[in-house]
Motif scaffolding. Structure first.
Motif: not given
Lengths: 269, 325, 267
Positions: C139-142, C128, A121, A180, A118, A102, A105, A129-130, C133, A132-134, C137
């Motif tokens: 890829v974006s770390g979720t 999705m 949203m 994004r 998405y 992650d 990534r 969204f990206p 989609q 959230r975890r970074h 997700m």
């Protein structure tokens, strides 16, 4: 320039890359060696090799279903190759645990073929969204509005912040998807068919945007496309993916005058 | 953001309402089975549980006050039923209350009815055992009726056979009837009996009449009573009585001998004794005699105590004493 | 292949179908196993869970309520003549109460939700997947499994019992309404009788059963959507098969639940 130098074997291609390496004088951020991937009986990749150097734009061209998308999905670990070696920024993908993957990534931007926004949203939530975890990467900002705005301004769509993706046109979606992709400030961007499904004018706009982004942030990119115009504008180096291998490599000018029928087929209008 | 807040508000209401409804339902159901709040335990012993189950209601004067807790088989005719009763009923049920098993309507489930006793007794306490009344269940009644019916059917069938054989002169009684000597003997005996009992009855009714008239006279004008006439009549009556009693004694002796003969090993008599009709008749006669004797004794007692005849009996007693002395 | 008669062809087709069926069951079990592995490990997607709970709980309430009301109404109207014939019309609350709380309420609610939620999840996750989609997700770390699948399965599992409670109550209300109008039974008497007839042995297994129903609906919907094949046609197939498979599994789960409850009653 000289088409005589162009050969279709992998060995020659490696020579070519070595030449290019000396020319760009950068280090390789992505290395792909002998990657094979098959779905059932269908061998998609059959010993594919390539390298991406810091700051360069490489276009990978191939027919539909030739395994271009599979190849870049292997790069970010969305798919696992059956055999071969993939190294991104010095780390071998297949050996990474989830957390390191992650983290890695977050340095790779991925623009999906159909934008992949998405649906449930808003644009703003899509861009958030990206993050959230970074959060650590962005310095734990509590208010992400400025970051979202900045990313949207980069693609010229700051006014769409509270719209839903269904309210946007195809070109706008693609630009927001690009925003994004950029929001985590990646070092490598992988474009999967960035101009597919767009009219030529919008496609041109997107390509311009990609160029400006590269100039602004100094990213390295792999662009997958079957659009020759796109390849001509953006590529510094091209790889032709035929029959699951890197069939030929070179600049657009080198390849476009190739006598090889398989290479020539790409440039015929 | 505002949208999310509203959504979460609705979700919160939904979840809290749903959960509280579920808990309320659980509480209401549990409450009806006395799972909450204070209860105390009592028990009662029944002969037949009549299909009572754990969880069946217990009613006191028609109000649901608890449930059946446990049903324990002590032995083949004793079933101990434990009940838990709500605490607030402690002040109402007394120790002499009676428990019985009933049902809630014709097809309803079984329940225990506790009926208050009549007396003034202390209030019930934890662990007390109530008196119980076993009501005959409908099913039992029906099954008893069934048995009776079957027996009746058997009896009529037998009776038919007997009468048939009688008319044809077969069987023990038939043979007996054909045996003229024995039959006449028996007839004689029975006639004697009849006579004896008849005369005894007659005497007794006469005596009764006497006594009642005496009583009447005493009550209205006891002083007017003609002593001499009465005394004479009295004596006569008592003589009659004595006579009849000696006659009676003779009769019973005779009867005894007959019965002895019946019990004896004489083959045909044995047959007779097994013949239910005859035995039944004999029994009837015996009963008549017994009744007669009993009434006679009663009358005698009455006479003894009557103030008019008291003197006579005392004399008799004295005589007897003298004789014995 | 040259000597293969039509019989052999049918055989091989049947064989493939049977194989496909077992592969599906195996994949589904693996999917369920992954759910249990991921549901307890951080990070937890709490906000998404709330959103899904809202989507599946609150927004299904109207449908479930309406269905429950009609079921209660119809059940009572249909049983009345028979019960009157037996002179047992006063047993209506007991009969309707027990049948709704034990069986009809949970099953009807679950079927309605299978239609609404399982197909919705199947279509949503399917599209999705098709439009990448889910890949985006990832890829974006979720972790998309956590974000999409775990939240949805948890939401259905948690919301269905609540929906069943509302459905039961509304169905009983519908039944009470009929009794009130046609039979002069007051609402208080009706509900008193119902609560008299019920015990915890009716309510608790039904509630536990509802959790499993919710789990099955979420699981099958997510499974079908998450592994939907490429193309827009795949989305339709995912939605469709999600409903069919979820409904089928509901009845199997119901059968098992009744069986197990029965064993507990015997004990």
């Amino acid at each position: 320039m000289n088409s005589k130098h162009m050969e279709k074997t992998g060995i020659v291609a490696t020579k070519e890359t070595q030449n290019l390496e000396s020319k760009t004088n950068g280090k390789a951020v992505i290395r792909i060696k002998d990657v094979c991937k098959s779905f059932g009986d269908n061998k998609v990749l059959n010993g594919f090799n390539m390298e991406l150097y810091e700051g360069e734009n490489v276009v990978v061209m191939g027919k539909s279903g030739s395994g271009k998308s599979v190849m870049i999905k292997c790069l970010v670990g969305l798919l696992a190759p059956d055999s071969g070696y993939i190294e991104v920024m010095g780390k071998e993908i297949s050996t990474l645990d989830r957390q390191t993957l992650d983290e890695l990534r977050s340095d790779i931007g991925f623009l999906f073929q159909g934008s992949a926004l998405y649906d449930s949203m808003t644009v703003r939530e899509n861009l958030e969204f990206p993050m959230r975890r970074h959060k650590e990467k962005l310095g734990y900002v509590s208010d992400t509005t400025s970051l979202v705005l900045e990313a949207l301004e980069n693609v010229g769509l700051a006014h769409t912040m509270d719209l839903m993706p269904t309210e946007l046109s195809g070109g706008m979606k693609r630009r927001i998807a690009l925003a994004r992709t950029l929001i985590l400030k990646p070092k490598i961007i992988l474009y999967d068919e960035p101009t597919s499904g767009l009219d030529p004018i919008t496609a041109k706009e997107i390509i311009e945007l990609m160029r400006s982004i590269q100039n602004k942030y100094g990213t390295s990119s792999i662009i997958i496309t079957h659009d020759v115009d796109c390849a001509r504008v953006i590529s510094e180096r091209m790889i032709l993916l035929v029959d699951g291998i890197n069939y030929a490599e070179g600049t657009y000018a080198q390849l476009s005058v190739s006598k090889d029928p398989k290479v020539d087929a790409f440039f015929k209008k | 953001m505002a949208k999310t807040t509203l959504e979460n508000l609705k979700l919160g209401i939904f979840v809290i309402l749903g959960t509280s409804l579920l808990l309320t339902a659980a509480y209401l159901i549990g409450n009806r089975q006395n799972m909450f709040g204070g209860t105390f335990n009592i028990s009662a012993v029944f002969k037949n549980a009549n299909g009572l189950q754990n969880g069946n209601n217990v009613r006191f004067s028609g109000i649901n006050v608890g449930t059946v807790n446990k049903i324990e088989m002590l032995n083949d005719t004793t079933i101990l039923v434990y009940m838990s009763i709500t605490e607030n009923m402690k002040g109402h049920i007394k120790k002499d209350a009676v428990a019985m098993i009933g049902s809630d309507g014709l097809v309803g489930s079984m329940l225990i009815n506790i009926v208050p006793g009549a007396g003034v007794t202390p209030l019930i306490e934890e662990g007390d055992e109530l008196e119980s009344v076993s009501k005959i269940a409908t099913q039992d009644m029906i099954s008893t009726l069934n048995v009776t019916n079957e027996n009746a059917a058997l009896l009529t069938a037998d009776l038919l056979k007997v009468t048939q054989s009688l008319t044809k002169g077969k069987g023990s009684l038939g043979r007996l009837l054909n045996d003229t000597v024995m039959a006449s003997d028996l007839q004689q005996t029975i006639a004697n009996f009849k006579y004896a009992s008849h005369s005894a009855n007659k005497t007794l009714s006469e005596l009764n009449g006497m006594v009642s008239t005496i009583n009447f006279k005493e009550s209205t004008a006891g002083v007017l009573l003609a002593d001499t006439i009465s005394a004479r009549k009295m004596r006569q009556t008592i003589d009659n009585l004595e006579k009849s009693s000696s006659e009676l004694e003779q009769m019973s002796k005779e009867l005894n001998s007959v019965i002895n003969g019946l019990n004896g090993k004489n083959s045909f008599v044995q047959y007779v004794s097994k013949d239910t009709t005859l035995v039944f008749q004999l029994e009837r006669t015996m009963q008549n005699i017994e009744q007669g004797t009993a009434r006679f004794n009663e009358n005698m007692e009455a006479l003894k105590h009557n103030f008019l005849t008291r003197g006579y009996f005392r004399k008799l007693e004295k005589k007897e004493k003298k004789n014995t002395n | 292949m040259s000597d293969s008669s039509p019989n052999a062809l049918v055989k091989s087709k049947t064989f493939r179908r049977i194989k496909h069926f077992f592969v599906q069951i195996g994949d589904l079990s693996y999917f369920a196993g992954r759910f249990f592995k991921e549901v307890f490990s951080p990070p937890f997607e709490f906000r998404e869970l709330l959103r899904q709970c809202y989507q599946m709980g609150v927004l299904s309430l109207f449908l479930v309520g309406l269905t429950g009301f009609i079921i209660g109404l119809v059940l009572t109207l249909q049983s009345r003549p028979t019960l009157i014939e037996f002179g047992a019309v006063s047993w209506m609350p007991n009969m309707v109460g027990i049948s709704i709380v034990r069986e009809i309420g949970p099953v009807i609610t679950a079927l309605i939700c299978a239609g609404r939620i399982a197909s919705g999840i199947g279509a949503e996750l399917g599209s999705m997947r098709v439009t990448e989609q889910i890949d985006a997700m990832e890829v974006s770390g979720t972790n998309p499994f956590k974000y999409l699948v775990v939240t949805r399965i948890l939401a259905t599992t948690l919301m269905l019992p609540l929906l069943v409670v509302f459905g039961d109550l509304i169905a009983l209300y519908g039944s009470a309404l009929v009794e009130n109008i046609k039979g002069n039974v007051s609402f208080q008497l009706y509900f008193n009788t119902v609560f008299d007839a019920l015990n915890w042995g009716d309510l608790i297994p039904a509630t536990i059963k509802s959790f499993f129903f919710g789990f099955v609906i979420g699981l099958v919907g997510c499974f079908k959507g998450y592994y939907s094949t490429k193309g827009t046609a795949g989305v339709g197939i995912a939605a469709n098969t999600a409903v069919v498979m979820a409904s089928l599994f509901l009845f199997i789960v119901d059968f098992i639940a009744v069986f197990v409850t029965d064993i507990f009653y015997e004990l």
